[in-house]
Motif scaffolding. Sequence first.
Motif: not given
Length: 425
Positions: A356-371
């Motif tokens: 389950l990949e957790i990201i910052e936002d759907g547009k950039t798909r930037t990974p979010s290790a913090e979240r």
Amino acid sequence: MTSPSSQLIARRRRLLGPAYRLLYEEPIHPVRGEGVWLYDADGRAYLDAYNNVPSVGHCHPRVVAALAAQAARLNTHTRYLHETILDYAEALLATVPDEIGHLMLTCTGSEANDLAVRAARVFTGGTGFIVTRFAYHGVTVAVAEMSPSLGAGVAPGPQVRTIGAPDSYRSTTGELAINFEADVRAAIADMLHHGVKPAALVFDTLFSSDGIYPATGIVEGGVRAIREAGGLYIADEVQAGLARTGSHMWGFERHEIVPDIITLGKPLGGGHPIAGMAARPQILAEFGERTRYFNTFGGNPVSAAVGLAVLDVIRDEELMANAAHVGAYLLEGLRGLQRHHEALGDVRGAGLYAGLEIIEDGKTRTPSAERTTRLVNDLRRNGVLVGICGINANVIKVRPPLPFSRSDADIFLERFDAGLGRLVG
């Protein structure tokens, strides 16, 4: 006054040293397990959606009975004759393709991978190994140097080359297949340029540590390339194997390629340390002629009895079919949540194994290790255990014991939905 957990942590550090790591910001202290549940010292229940070691469930009665009965009768090293070891080898080899004819037993997946490295070197005369960029294959010296996920403190060996894992969230299947083959061929070319003869391409057949990428139709060109270069294909089944994908007993079967060597690990014993390496007979003929091998505990009578019991439970309780049906139900539910939570960027999986990949936002798909870290610890506080994987530490690993049921999946989905809501609440 310090809590009992704090006292245990301090005692652990004092006695075991600093290299060990604990899971979660608030480590749990389990004292009992049953099925897919763990219970801590205060009696609190945790839904185990993480552990593949107790593959058929924590403390399965048939596994415990097999262990106790054999331990009460005999346990000794592996240089004596014993029928149970042969019965187990026969049963396990019956689950793999006919081309794989021999089994050598060890205690851990690390040992199994280390043995595979040795056998590949002897058979090919090569010393170069290709692994994925965030792979994990074990903790012996040889395979730790083939395990980039151990961190910067464990540098890849000088004869190890790394390639990208097939990131299906950011590329199409066609692109992934082209890139995988191109990366393998480039790694081989670099080895040859530096005077290193290739020995093997090694990968976990679900690319678990890299982020869990279950797509098929990707690896054929890479396997062809290593074989053309005189090397072998080693399938690491420690995480993907033993009915977990639901569709097949072993993860490599999904790729429709028979490996040269298969390494097997922790799920085999349902909580007991048993592992092994299965290989084409011609590989072990060469290895056996040139090398003596002995493993005091690998394949001892107790381990063999436990391994047989695990295989029997998987068959009798139809756990592969359960992994298929419950896994599909869980993935469908997770994709439903994905429509309501932008932070849940991708849901991918096979059987009872999901990333389950957790990201910052759907547009950039930037990974979010913090979240991801916040969510995993939120779930732990709310009685659900999961893990983290991926090169960006932003993929939640869902890998429960095989008896995980639809009602267990419902509990997971409810608490995961709530946790996602708290990420942005």
